[in-house]
Design an enzyme around this catalytic site. Structure first.
Site, PDB file in Angstrom:
ATOM      1  N   CYS A 239      32.859  31.762  50.404  1.00 28.05           N
ATOM      2  CA  CYS A 239      33.478  31.058  49.173  1.00 28.05           C
ATOM      3  C   CYS A 239      33.423  29.618  49.552  1.00 28.05           C
ATOM      4  O   CYS A 239      32.478  29.001  49.664  1.00 28.05           O
ATOM      5  CB  CYS A 239      34.815  31.739  48.843  1.00 28.05           C
ATOM      6  SG  CYS A 239      36.121  31.683  50.181  1.00 28.05           S
ATOM      7  N   ARG A 244      38.702  33.616  49.538  1.00 28.53           N
ATOM      8  CA  ARG A 244      38.225  34.549  48.569  1.00 28.53           C
ATOM      9  C   ARG A 244      37.220  35.501  49.164  1.00 28.53           C
ATOM     10  O   ARG A 244      37.213  36.650  48.820  1.00 28.53           O
ATOM     11  CB  ARG A 244      37.451  33.789  47.432  1.00 28.53           C
ATOM     12  CG  ARG A 244      38.670  32.863  46.405  1.00 28.53           C
ATOM     13  CD  ARG A 244      38.071  32.062  45.376  1.00 28.53           C
ATOM     14  NE  ARG A 244      37.458  31.048  46.048  1.00 28.53           N
ATOM     15  CZ  ARG A 244      36.682  30.110  45.358  1.00 28.53           C
ATOM     16  NH1 ARG A 244      36.568  30.495  44.125  1.00 28.53           N
ATOM     17  NH2 ARG A 244      36.352  28.837  45.902  1.00 28.53           N
TER      18      ARG A 244
END
Length: 282
Positions: A239, A244
């Site tokens: 990410c 994430r």
């Protein structure tokens, strides 16, 4: 949850409610918002902040093995302690903390399905007390390098046309969104994505209503059906800073049973600033 590859890594709010006083369980809240824990948290939960707790204060790197041992010792965590992570943002940083604890070999780890949001939506008990536990003498394992990807490994993976999953938003992936609003510390000189990466935003794995992970059949349709990922082949997720993508790493490895999935925690803040690194846009 029984249809997940490893349903044992998830617990529901009811399970947590029954184990609030269990001395063998340590609840750990890990949020994007540093101050959120202080406004109220699950009774008995300790604070494991992504930036001030898990990151090296000088280098772009998380804490080393000795630092991890000190952290666990201070939190009263021993090798036989079951650590249950939860947090805001549908468990972004809870999954990152889970990933880091696995990196240093902690044997028993779980994620609270639905995270902080589900617990609070159900009006379950909340505490303002900051718990203290007897200090331990924690000893970590050697780092498990099989779950982490470094930039040279990512470059080799690109050259071999390996599976790459960019879990950012479509705007970040295309390069139209160079800087995320309110995230100046996550900037990069160039926008776009790593060549060959497919864009599967992390949020597609989450139920929008209660923040829980989507059922196995929906995840299978998304990752194996729509995007044709192969659970038996090496897959790397990234990410901007690795939080994430640790969420997607968790989904692929534990919910779908991928055999070899890595989190590239250097992610776009490293790749987008590398001199000569190949980049695609659009």
């Amino acid at each position: 949850m029984v249809d997940y590859a490893h349903p044992e890594v998830l617990v529901e709010t009811e399970w947590v409610a029954r184990h609030l006083d269990d001395p063998k369980v340590r609840l750990a809240e890990s949020n994007e918002d540093y101050l959120l824990y202080d406004t109220g948290h699950i009774p008995g939960a300790v604070k494991v902040d992504w930036f001030t707790t898990l990151q090296d204060p000088l280098r772009r790197e998380f804490i080393d093995k000795a630092g991890f041992e000190r952290l666990c010792s201070t939190l009263g965590i021993d090798r036989d302690t079951l650590v249950v992570f939860y947090g805001d943002r549908n468990n972004w940083f809870a999954c990152y903390a889970f990933w880091l604890f696995e990196y240093y070999g902690h044997p028993q780890l779980k994620i609270l399905n639905g995270g902080r949001m589900k617990w609070f939506k159900e009006n379950r008990p909340v505490s303002m007390e900051f718990p203290k536990f007897p200090q331990t003498n924690y000893k970590a394992s050697k780092p498990d390098l099989s779950i982490r990807a470094f930039r040279d490994q990512v470059l080799a993976h690109v050259q071999q046309h390996g599976a790459l999953v960019d879990v950012r938003s479509p705007g970040e992936y295309s390069g139209e969104l160079l800087h995320m609003p309110n995230y100046p510390q996550e900037g990069a000189m160039r926008g776009g994505h790593i060549p060959g990466a497919m864009n599967i935003p992390w949020s597609q794995a989450i139920d929008e209503i209660d923040g829980t992970f989507k059922p196995d059949e929906e995840l299978t349709r998304l990752y194996l059906g729509k995007h044709n990922l192969d659970p038996k082949k090496e897959t790397i997720a990234y990410c901007r800073i690795g939080e994430r993508s640790s969420h997607t790493w968790f989904v692929l490895k534990y919910l779908l049973g991928f055999e070899n999935v890595r989190n590239y925690d250097g992610s776009w803040t490293e790749w987008g600033n590398l001199v000569g690194a190949p980049i695609e846009k659009g």
